[in-house]
Design an enzyme around this catalytic site. Structure first.
Site, PDB file in Angstrom:
ATOM      1  CG  ASP A   1     -22.366  46.674 -54.269  1.00 52.11           C
ATOM      2  OD1 ASP A   1     -21.845  47.681 -54.784  1.00 52.11           O
ATOM      3  OD2 ASP A   1     -22.077  46.258 -53.128  1.00 52.11           O
TER       4      ASP A   1
ATOM      5  CG  ASN B   1     -25.098  55.467 -55.200  1.00 50.38           C
ATOM      6  OD1 ASN B   1     -25.894  54.725 -55.766  1.00 50.38           O
ATOM      7  ND2 ASN B   1     -24.161  55.007 -54.378  1.00 50.38           N
TER       8      ASN B   1
HETATM    9  C1  IPE Z   1     -22.661  49.714 -58.784  1.00 50.36           C
HETATM   10  O1  IPE Z   1     -21.577  49.230 -58.104  1.00 50.36           O
HETATM   11  C2  IPE Z   1     -23.615  50.532 -57.971  1.00 50.36           C
HETATM   12  C3  IPE Z   1     -23.984  51.847 -58.572  1.00 50.36           C
HETATM   13  C4  IPE Z   1     -24.133  52.927 -57.826  1.00 50.36           C
HETATM   14  C5  IPE Z   1     -24.229  51.988 -60.012  1.00 50.36           C
HETATM   15  P1  IPE Z   1     -20.541  50.095 -57.261  1.00 50.36           P
HETATM   16  O2  IPE Z   1     -20.192  51.323 -58.012  1.00 50.36           O
HETATM   17  O3  IPE Z   1     -21.076  50.296 -55.889  1.00 50.36           O
HETATM   18  O4  IPE Z   1     -19.287  49.120 -57.224  1.00 50.36           O
HETATM   19  P2  IPE Z   1     -18.273  48.819 -56.035  1.00 50.36           P
HETATM   20  O5  IPE Z   1     -19.086  48.552 -54.801  1.00 50.36           O
HETATM   21  O6  IPE Z   1     -17.400  50.027 -55.889  1.00 50.36           O
HETATM   22  O7  IPE Z   1     -17.520  47.616 -56.496  1.00 50.36           O
HETATM   23 MG    MG Z   2     -20.837  49.367 -54.067  1.00 50.11          MG
END
Ligand code: IPE
Ligand code: MG
Length: 222
Positions: free
Chosen positions: A2, A50
């Site tokens: 994350d 996601n």
């Molecule tokens: C990577 O971080 C997680 C994935 C889905 C690849 P994020 O995209 O959640 O990053 P933040 O939380 O917005 O900083």
């Molecule tokens: Mg994130």
């Protein structure tokens, strides 16, 4: 994994640049984990939730994933790493599914670390699927209701052939599990690392491992 978005935002860059840097962290952590003798490393690369991100970000992530799976074959083989995946893999674009299949096959003979990518993964969905499987077995008369126990449920999870994790690392300082391996982490040690994922490299990973080494694991005993 994350913090990619925040990493990019801090630098005035588009979010995808954070994801690109995040791939470098994946390389570094996978290499390090293999070297120090980790048996299984599961990376939460893309959650079932996601998909609700903007379409352009999702497609950029899918392209990055496809590229990673393609480009990494040699390195995985050099390090004797077998790549596998868990999640609702049918949700992934056709091209990604095909590349995943290729990379799995190309690394299937490796008997070192198992690198498990959680893709379109959601733990509640996984548990629900397992419950449905068990109910079907009862309905078909293959098992009795009294045969449903923890082992049977574990055996119907996507992770049936992997041991439960000993350590769960969450980066970017967030104190959340976010629907990841809820059943399997019952006795896992949790380490929350402040580093954003693109900044989480070998040193931060080894730091989390040594914190794990200082924990006193009692599994409910004394
Ligand atoms: C990577 O971080 C997680 C994935 C889905 C690849 P994020 O995209 O959640 O990053 P933040 O939380 O917005 O900083
Ligand atoms: Mg994130």
């Amino acid at each position: 994994m994350d913090g990619n978005g925040r990493w990019a935002k801090e630098r005035g860059l588009p979010r995808i640049e954070g994801h690109r840097q995040g791939v470098e962290s994946v390389r570094d952590v996978v290499r390090t984990a293999g070297k120090i003798g980790v048996g299984y490393l599961t990376l939460y690369a893309f959650s079932a939730e996601n998909w609700s991100r903007p379409r352009l970000e999702v497609s950029a992530l899918m392209r990055l994933l496809e590229k990673y799976l393609h480009d990494e074959i040699d390195e995985l083989n050099e390090n004797n790493v077998r790549l596998e995946a868990i999640g609702c893999l049918k949700d992934l674009p056709e091209r990604v599914q095909k590349q995943l299949q290729k990379t799995r096959q190309a690394t299937a003979q490796n008997d070192g670390m198992v690198l498990v990518l959680a893709l379109s993964y959601g733990s509640r969905r996984e548990i629900t699927d397992a419950v449905r499987d068990c109910a079907r077995l009862v309905k078909e008369g293959k098992i009795a209701v009294s045969d449903i126990n923890e082992t049977l449920i574990s055996n119907h999870l996507y992770t049936h052939s992997y041991p439960d994790p000993d350590l769960l690392i969450r980066t970017s300082g967030e104190m959340r599990i976010s629907n990841f391996l809820l059943w399997q982490i019952s006795y896992a040690e949790l380490v929350v690392a402040p580093a954003l994922w693109p900044d989480f490299r070998k040193d931060q990973f080894l730091g989390a491992i040594s914190e794990y080494g200082r924990r006193d694991r009692r599994f409910g005993g004394i």
